[in-house]
Design a protein around this motif. Sequence first.
Motif, PDB file in Angstrom:
ATOM      1  N   PHE A 113       0.848  -1.193   0.000  1.00 42.82           N
ATOM      2  CA  PHE A 113       0.000   0.000   0.000  1.00 42.82           C
ATOM      3  C   PHE A 113       0.877   1.233   0.000  1.00 42.82           C
ATOM      4  CE2 PHE A 113      -0.035  -0.928   4.714  1.00 42.82           C
ATOM      5  CZ  PHE A 113       0.646   0.215   5.133  1.00 42.82           C
ATOM      6  N   ILE A 114       0.251   2.390  -0.181  1.00 40.94           N
ATOM      7  CA  ILE A 114       0.983   3.661  -0.214  1.00 40.94           C
ATOM      8  C   ILE A 114       0.330   4.623   0.764  1.00 40.94           C
ATOM      9  CG2 ILE A 114       1.602   5.664  -1.626  1.00 40.94           C
ATOM     10  CD1 ILE A 114       1.497   3.748  -4.066  1.00 40.94           C
ATOM     11  N   TYR A 115       1.120   5.116   1.719  1.00 43.63           N
ATOM     12  CA  TYR A 115       0.647   6.236   2.533  1.00 43.63           C
ATOM     13  C   TYR A 115       0.927   7.501   1.731  1.00 43.63           C
ATOM     14  CZ  TYR A 115       0.290   9.845   6.063  1.00 43.63           C
ATOM     15  OH  TYR A 115      -0.073  10.982   6.738  1.00 43.63           O
ATOM     16  N   ASN A 116      -0.134   8.141   1.280  1.00 43.14           N
ATOM     17  CA  ASN A 116      -0.028   9.311   0.412  1.00 43.14           C
ATOM     18  C   ASN A 116       0.142  10.559   1.294  1.00 43.14           C
ATOM     19  OD1 ASN A 116      -0.442  11.466  -1.350  1.00 43.14           O
ATOM     20  ND2 ASN A 116      -1.989  10.376  -2.553  1.00 43.14           N
ATOM     21  N   ILE A 117       1.357  11.092   1.320  1.00 43.65           N
ATOM     22  CA  ILE A 117       1.639  12.231   2.205  1.00 43.65           C
ATOM     23  C   ILE A 117       0.768  13.435   1.862  1.00 43.65           C
ATOM     24  CG2 ILE A 117       3.428  13.916   2.847  1.00 43.65           C
ATOM     25  CD1 ILE A 117       5.477  11.665   2.455  1.00 43.65           C
ATOM     26  N   ALA A 118       0.503  13.654   0.585  1.00 45.61           N
ATOM     27  CA  ALA A 118      -0.253  14.839   0.167  1.00 45.61           C
ATOM     28  C   ALA A 118      -1.699  14.803   0.643  1.00 45.61           C
ATOM     29  CB  ALA A 118      -0.207  14.975  -1.356  1.00 45.61           C
ATOM     30  N   GLY A 175      15.589  -1.612   3.115  1.00 32.53           N
ATOM     31  CA  GLY A 175      14.237  -1.467   2.572  1.00 32.53           C
ATOM     32  C   GLY A 175      13.313  -0.856   3.594  1.00 32.53           C
ATOM     33  N   ASN A 176      12.127  -0.449   3.134  1.00 27.67           N
ATOM     34  CA  ASN A 176      11.185   0.199   4.035  1.00 27.67           C
ATOM     35  C   ASN A 176      10.768  -0.710   5.186  1.00 27.67           C
ATOM     36  OD1 ASN A 176      11.213   2.459   2.385  1.00 27.67           O
ATOM     37  ND2 ASN A 176       9.463   1.781   1.169  1.00 27.67           N
ATOM     38  N   GLY A 177      10.801  -2.020   4.960  1.00 26.13           N
ATOM     39  CA  GLY A 177      10.359  -2.951   5.991  1.00 26.13           C
ATOM     40  C   GLY A 177      11.409  -3.299   7.019  1.00 26.13           C
ATOM     41  N   ARG A 178      12.639  -2.823   6.848  1.00 27.08           N
ATOM     42  CA  ARG A 178      13.736  -3.234   7.718  1.00 27.08           C
ATOM     43  C   ARG A 178      13.437  -2.996   9.203  1.00 27.08           C
ATOM     44  NH1 ARG A 178      16.255  -6.722   8.795  1.00 27.08           N
ATOM     45  NH2 ARG A 178      16.818  -6.936   6.605  1.00 27.08           N
ATOM     46  N   ALA A 179      12.905  -1.816   9.541  1.00 26.25           N
ATOM     47  CA  ALA A 179      12.713  -1.470  10.955  1.00 26.25           C
ATOM     48  C   ALA A 179      11.723  -2.399  11.652  1.00 26.25           C
ATOM     49  CB  ALA A 179      12.248  -0.021  11.082  1.00 26.25           C
ATOM     50  N   ALA A 180      10.801  -2.994  10.890  1.00 26.84           N
ATOM     51  CA  ALA A 180       9.774  -3.846  11.505  1.00 26.84           C
ATOM     52  C   ALA A 180      10.281  -5.252  11.787  1.00 26.84           C
ATOM     53  CB  ALA A 180       8.549  -3.915  10.597  1.00 26.84           C
ATOM     54  N   MET A 181      11.365  -5.648  11.153  1.00 25.74           N
ATOM     55  CA  MET A 181      11.777  -7.046  11.217  1.00 25.74           C
ATOM     56  C   MET A 181      12.126  -7.510  12.625  1.00 25.74           C
ATOM     57  SD  MET A 181      11.349  -8.392   8.301  1.00 25.74           S
ATOM     58  CE  MET A 181      10.043  -7.327   7.725  1.00 25.74           C
ATOM     59  N   LEU A 206       2.907  -1.751  10.717  1.00 27.45           N
ATOM     60  CA  LEU A 206       2.008  -1.789   9.551  1.00 27.45           C
ATOM     61  C   LEU A 206       2.571  -0.964   8.406  1.00 27.45           C
ATOM     62  CD1 LEU A 206      -0.751  -2.203   8.077  1.00 27.45           C
ATOM     63  CD2 LEU A 206      -1.559  -0.181   9.316  1.00 27.45           C
ATOM     64  N   TYR A 207       3.026   0.249   8.714  1.00 23.10           N
ATOM     65  CA  TYR A 207       3.526   1.130   7.653  1.00 23.10           C
ATOM     66  C   TYR A 207       4.837   0.598   7.073  1.00 23.10           C
ATOM     67  CZ  TYR A 207       0.122   4.371   9.639  1.00 23.10           C
ATOM     68  OH  TYR A 207      -1.034   4.951  10.094  1.00 23.10           O
ATOM     69  N   SER A 477      16.670  13.677   6.680  1.00 23.37           N
ATOM     70  CA  SER A 477      16.015  12.825   7.664  1.00 23.37           C
ATOM     71  C   SER A 477      14.717  12.335   7.042  1.00 23.37           C
ATOM     72  CB  SER A 477      15.771  13.594   8.967  1.00 23.37           C
ATOM     73  OG  SER A 477      15.112  14.830   8.693  1.00 23.37           O
ATOM     74  N   ASN A 478      14.047  11.410   7.731  1.00 26.39           N
ATOM     75  CA  ASN A 478      12.934  10.694   7.098  1.00 26.39           C
ATOM     76  C   ASN A 478      11.574  11.260   7.455  1.00 26.39           C
ATOM     77  OD1 ASN A 478      14.560   8.825   5.778  1.00 26.39           O
ATOM     78  ND2 ASN A 478      14.663   7.518   7.587  1.00 26.39           N
ATOM     79  N   ASN A 479      10.772  11.530   6.434  1.00 25.06           N
ATOM     80  CA  ASN A 479       9.363  11.813   6.648  1.00 25.06           C
ATOM     81  C   ASN A 479       8.630  10.479   6.669  1.00 25.06           C
ATOM     82  OD1 ASN A 479       7.209  13.424   7.136  1.00 25.06           O
ATOM     83  ND2 ASN A 479       7.159  14.410   5.132  1.00 25.06           N
ATOM     84  N   ALA A 480       7.525  10.389   7.372  1.00 21.64           N
ATOM     85  CA  ALA A 480       6.856   9.100   7.540  1.00 21.64           C
ATOM     86  C   ALA A 480       5.434   9.335   8.022  1.00 21.64           C
ATOM     87  CB  ALA A 480       7.631   8.254   8.540  1.00 21.64           C
TER      88      ALA A 480
END
Length: 597
Positions: A113-118, A175-181, A206-207, A477-480
């Motif tokens: 899925f995509i969290y659409n920042i806009a 990858g984006n999923g790294r932190a959840a592992m 989830l994100y 730095s990271n937006n999220a």
Amino acid sequence: MKLRFPALMLLVIIFTSMLAACGDASTLTPQATQAPSTTAPAATATEAPATGSTDPTAEPTAAATTDTGSTSSDGKVFLTVSDQQQSTWVRNFNPFASDNRWPTAAGIYEPMFIYNIATGKIEPWLATEWAWNSDNTELTFTIRDGVKWSDGEPFSSKDVAYTLNLMKENEKLQGNGRAAMRFVDSVAADGNKVVVKFSEVSTIALYDIGHQMIVPEHIWSKIADPVTFTNETPIATGPFTEIIRFQDQIWELGKNPNYWQAGKPYIDGIRQPAYPSNDAANLATINGENDLASNFIPDVENTYVAKDPENNHYWFPPVNAPVMLLLNTTKAPFDDPNVRKAISMGFDRQQITEIATYSYNGPSDATGLPESFADWKNPEAVAAGDWVNFDVEKANAMLDAAGLTRGADGIRVLPDGTPMAYDINVVSGWTDWVTTDQIIAESLKEIGINATTRTYDFSAWFDKVQKGEFDMSIGWSNNAPTPLQFYRGLMSGETADTPIGEANGDNWHRYGNPKVDELYSQFVKTSDPAEQKKIMNEIQMIFVQEAPAIPIMPNIYWGEYNTKRFTNFPNEENPYVLLSSFAQPDRLILLTNIKPK
């Protein structure tokens, strides 16, 4: 007052650069921007449905038009893009690598899925639904039917489970999923479902997992080393997967012949010339050679829009996470928060935003949180963060108190006599960052630090900063979706211990804090907004007390577009997604909605 001279000098440099860019195409236009031909096979282009539509399943309604410039002799319509800036292209489409070619992540490969920042909304992509169980220990994704890989093989839940297990088993895959592992106990496919079981509750996982790019099991299960694999001929589910040609100075990416969104993408492909700097990229953009660019352009109204008001447009929302001055906290004296704060007070953020970014943004406060997280800001933390104020006298007093005395030449020395002389690393050609770096380097001399701007090609800079091989560096730095991911990247104990010389996805300056880790665990275990806000207030206060990284100014989602050949770009009036091509995974929405004119 002594800063006035360097400020004027920088203005001269910037305006000289602008004049050169506008007036001497023969010397600045890269060869790669000469309209190249394409070897793409013939196909029928399509005209897009109604403007502003983002429906992933929308059908095109009519045949496409053709034009010059980005249209080849066989009628194919290619979007010319300036995103990454490199002197030469290196062929790497590994979605687990940090230095792959744009748009490997969110263009060639896709997430669930995509969290659409806009818009602030989550948009289903390779998954259609997701749900937690009652105690937030299991997360189930429902995988979309009818999706194929670009080689025609069917995509399934097994590919998703394979990808997540591959990341879980190999900690070096980025990858984006790294932190959840670290929270994941097991991942299994069950029909069209993927069930992720957690050893520890983490609601924001989830994100992370939803944004992970998915790879095909039938390809990657045969790869001996997925870390070093360059994946020169990618097989993926994204809208663009076919490498039509790849040369040192230009490469072309054609659309996926089996893309799951009927009729999309509307354009036949993407063309990317190599630009070594902002100046080279901007010259091509100003001359109408780029259809889409995401670069800083000084005085954009006069430099770009006025050149062709009908077709040249931009959108610069200053809502990204801040540009940072990073100090390597594994090294003395940068392991001392008072030294970090003193350095922060040694330069003028207002001057930087006026000169380096033409006041497109303003200075950051000490929490670092961008305006997209305005509702999360802790006013007490903002007020306590006086170390973002320009105060040379106080900075000198704090450095004196830290035992960093001045030598005979006015440069401070460490207790062992080593002069405080450092490079501040920055990407060559990123002119707004380079100017920022120059202002900081010049300013720090006033507090006894001999700093020098050191430019590197992007790949070399990124390699050094990820591996912690620097003293001082400008960085992002990271937006999220939540501020926790922002702070996690800047002060997670889990990533702080990454040895120098090994790549670290976020925590480049290697700062960790056990109290933050404890608060982080509390945050992810609750879904109560009031409790999360209370925890986040504490995290912000620790950030302000410790200054693990030094916020300079909000980063901007740069975006310029030309409507001579293409339409349906997002903008302030039609903000269906960010215009910036570097916003990922958001750019999948952008790339599947731009239409030939």
